[in-house]
Scaffold this motif. Structure first.
Motif, PDB file in Angstrom:
ATOM      1  N   THR A  24      41.409 112.466  42.728  1.00 49.54           N
ATOM      2  CA  THR A  24      42.090 111.230  42.361  1.00 49.54           C
ATOM      3  C   THR A  24      42.977 111.378  41.134  1.00 49.54           C
ATOM      4  OG1 THR A  24      40.051 110.572  41.221  1.00 49.54           O
ATOM      5  CG2 THR A  24      40.425 109.669  43.419  1.00 49.54           C
ATOM      6  N   GLN A  61      48.706 104.937  47.279  1.00 55.35           N
ATOM      7  CA  GLN A  61      47.416 104.391  46.866  1.00 55.35           C
ATOM      8  C   GLN A  61      47.327 102.886  47.117  1.00 55.35           C
ATOM      9  OE1 GLN A  61      44.900 106.505  45.529  1.00 55.35           O
ATOM     10  NE2 GLN A  61      46.359 108.100  46.133  1.00 55.35           N
ATOM     11  N   THR A 109      42.482 111.370  49.070  1.00 52.35           N
ATOM     12  CA  THR A 109      42.034 109.996  49.315  1.00 52.35           C
ATOM     13  C   THR A 109      43.118 109.004  48.902  1.00 52.35           C
ATOM     14  OG1 THR A 109      39.725 110.607  48.960  1.00 52.35           O
ATOM     15  CG2 THR A 109      40.277 108.266  48.762  1.00 52.35           C
ATOM     16  N   ILE A 110      43.514 108.155  49.851  1.00 53.71           N
ATOM     17  CA  ILE A 110      44.498 107.114  49.548  1.00 53.71           C
ATOM     18  C   ILE A 110      43.929 105.706  49.748  1.00 53.71           C
ATOM     19  CG2 ILE A 110      46.528 108.545  49.978  1.00 53.71           C
ATOM     20  CD1 ILE A 110      46.715 107.299  52.760  1.00 53.71           C
ATOM     21  N   ARG A 111      42.797 105.596  50.423  1.00 51.70           N
ATOM     22  CA  ARG A 111      42.066 104.325  50.512  1.00 51.70           C
ATOM     23  C   ARG A 111      40.586 104.652  50.593  1.00 51.70           C
ATOM     24  NH1 ARG A 111      46.687 102.902  50.409  1.00 51.70           N
ATOM     25  NH2 ARG A 111      47.671 101.124  51.432  1.00 51.70           N
ATOM     26  N   ARG A 257      40.933 104.460  43.153  1.00 44.33           N
ATOM     27  CA  ARG A 257      42.128 103.770  42.684  1.00 44.33           C
ATOM     28  C   ARG A 257      42.334 102.423  43.357  1.00 44.33           C
ATOM     29  NH1 ARG A 257      45.890 106.839  39.675  1.00 44.33           N
ATOM     30  NH2 ARG A 257      45.370 109.071  39.539  1.00 44.33           N
ATOM     31  N   ASP A 258      41.580 102.151  44.416  1.00 41.99           N
ATOM     32  CA  ASP A 258      41.633 100.821  45.018  1.00 41.99           C
ATOM     33  C   ASP A 258      41.253  99.751  43.993  1.00 41.99           C
ATOM     34  OD1 ASP A 258      41.496 101.364  48.314  1.00 41.99           O
ATOM     35  OD2 ASP A 258      40.648 102.930  47.059  1.00 41.99           O
ATOM     36  N   HIS A 261      43.205 100.823  38.728  1.00 41.94           N
ATOM     37  CA  HIS A 261      44.616 101.197  38.764  1.00 41.94           C
ATOM     38  C   HIS A 261      45.341 100.519  37.606  1.00 41.94           C
ATOM     39  CE1 HIS A 261      44.729  97.228  40.514  1.00 41.94           C
ATOM     40  NE2 HIS A 261      44.130  97.643  41.623  1.00 41.94           N
TER      41      HIS A 261
END
Length: 382
Positions: A24, A61, A109-111, A257-258, A261
């Motif tokens: 991340t 993200q 990881t984006i979600r 990051r959900d 942020h």
């Protein structure tokens, strides 16, 4: 695909594994080439992300325009960086691709929304494993988190199973703390306690620190934590940051990051106006240190040794802040246990790839909350 000549020292059948990790922090790819029989690292490599790829990964993200198209192109670009890292590892170890049983490629990881929506939720790691297999001529193990999520787990953290295999000491309780974009801990209890291994994400790590320093100094990270160390912790801001409900949530739990942020930080800064940028950085260091220390004291009160890994170990101010909040606990890096801190996560995904190939579970239900042990990952043959 053209056959690759076998190195004279390569085994008759492939017995080495490669682990790739981009976390991340969004800074680049760590890779290791491991001899499965001994666990010895034969080569390691680090490749920074090209600036345009890092920018795209940051945008992805959160919801954005033409998201599916941008994600697909970014996945292909990421696979090419992964392939470059594999080539560097093979060259350093002087081994051919045919010596490698599989690559463990976690993806980016984006979600991460486990347990939400339908009770299962989802986790999304951007990756192009079929392309990576094509580019390298090596089998790829990817999509490593989703099986745990399907079984009702968080899908994270997954590295505690490796921590247990590598760092446990029956005679004492240890904590392994990964200081990546998100901070997390693995609690390895002494045998006498009769307790199971546990682990969870504590809260933000480098993600907020790096974002703030990039905004104000134009650098990708606070070198050695020097800028943050020159500021002062703002107690009012720290209290506001610590009021986040996630910190009081009981494990199993995971985040990313959900939640943590720039907008999360800005909303809280708006309630405590007038804090200078350098004091914000100092307070973010204190936030990360406090979250880690609070969780150690709450869930591992008998801990006498905390061993840190990840990029945050290079932030001396952060390491000192954690140690100051844990009197009586030895705070060191995993180097003290024989594993350089920058290798731990990549080695874990090489280990998880091996577990998948031999059809052995890779998760710990006591950590993720899954219904039981599961074989993790999907295999993409070359």
């Amino acid at each position: 695909m053209t056959d690759i000549a076998r190195h004279p020292d390569a085994p008759a059948s492939p017995s080495h594994f490669i682990g790739l990790m981009s976390g991340t922090s969004l800074d680049g790819v760590d890779g290791v080439l491991v001899a499965s029989a001994t666990g010895q690292v034969l080569a390691e490599a680090y490749l920074p992300f090209p600036g345009d790829l890092r920018d795209t990964l940051m945008v992805l993200q959160a919801p954005s325009e033409n998201e599916l198209h941008r994600e697909a192109l970014a996945a292909n670009a990421l696979a090419r960086v992964y392939a470059d890292c594999v080539r560097e590892l093979l060259a350093a170890a002087e081994l051919p691709a045919s010596a490698i049983a599989a690559i463990g490629a976690h993806g980016q990881t984006i979600r991460h929304r486990p347990g939400e929506f339908d009770g299962i939720g989802y986790t999304r790691q951007l990756n192009a494993p079929a392309l990576l297999a094509e580019l390298t001529g090596i089998d790829v193990v990817a999509d490593i988190r989703s099986r745990d999520v399907a079984a009702g787990g968080q899908g994270a953290p997954l590295v505690p199973a490796y921590h247990q295999a590598m760092f446990s000491d029956a005679g004492q309780t240890r904590v392994v703390c990964n200081l990546g974009g998100i901070s997390n801990v693995t609690i390895l209890p002494a045998a006498a306690t009769g307790q199971s291994v546990s682990g969870f994400d504590c809260g933000p790590g480098n993600a907020l620190l790096d974002g703030w320093v990039a905004r104000h100094l134009g650098t990708t990270y606070d070198d050695g934590g020097a800028w943050g160390a020159s500021g002062h912790v703002d107690d009012a801001l720290l209290a506001t940051l610590l009021s986040e409900p996630y910190f009081r949530q009981a494990p199993p739990k995971s985040t990313g990051r959900d939640l943590f942020h720039a907008e999360w930080l800005e909303a809280r800064l708006a309630t405590v106006p007038g804090v200078s940028p350098v004091d914000v950085q100092a307070t973010l260091v204190a936030l990360t240190a406090q979250c880690v220390a609070d969780d150690v004291l709450r869930y591992a009160p008998d801990c006498r040794g905390l061993y840190a890994c990840g990029g945050g170990t290079r932030n001396h101010a952060l390491m000192q802040a954690i140690a100051a909040r844990l009197p009586g606990v030895t705070v060191a890096t995993t180097e003290a246990l024989g594993v350089p801190p920058q290798q731990v996560e990549a080695r874990a995904f090489a280990w998880l790839a091996q577990r998948c190939v031999v059809r052995q579970p890779g998760n710990l239900a006591s950590v993720t909350g899954a219904q039981g042990p599961r074989i993790l990952g999907a295999i993409y043959p070359h």
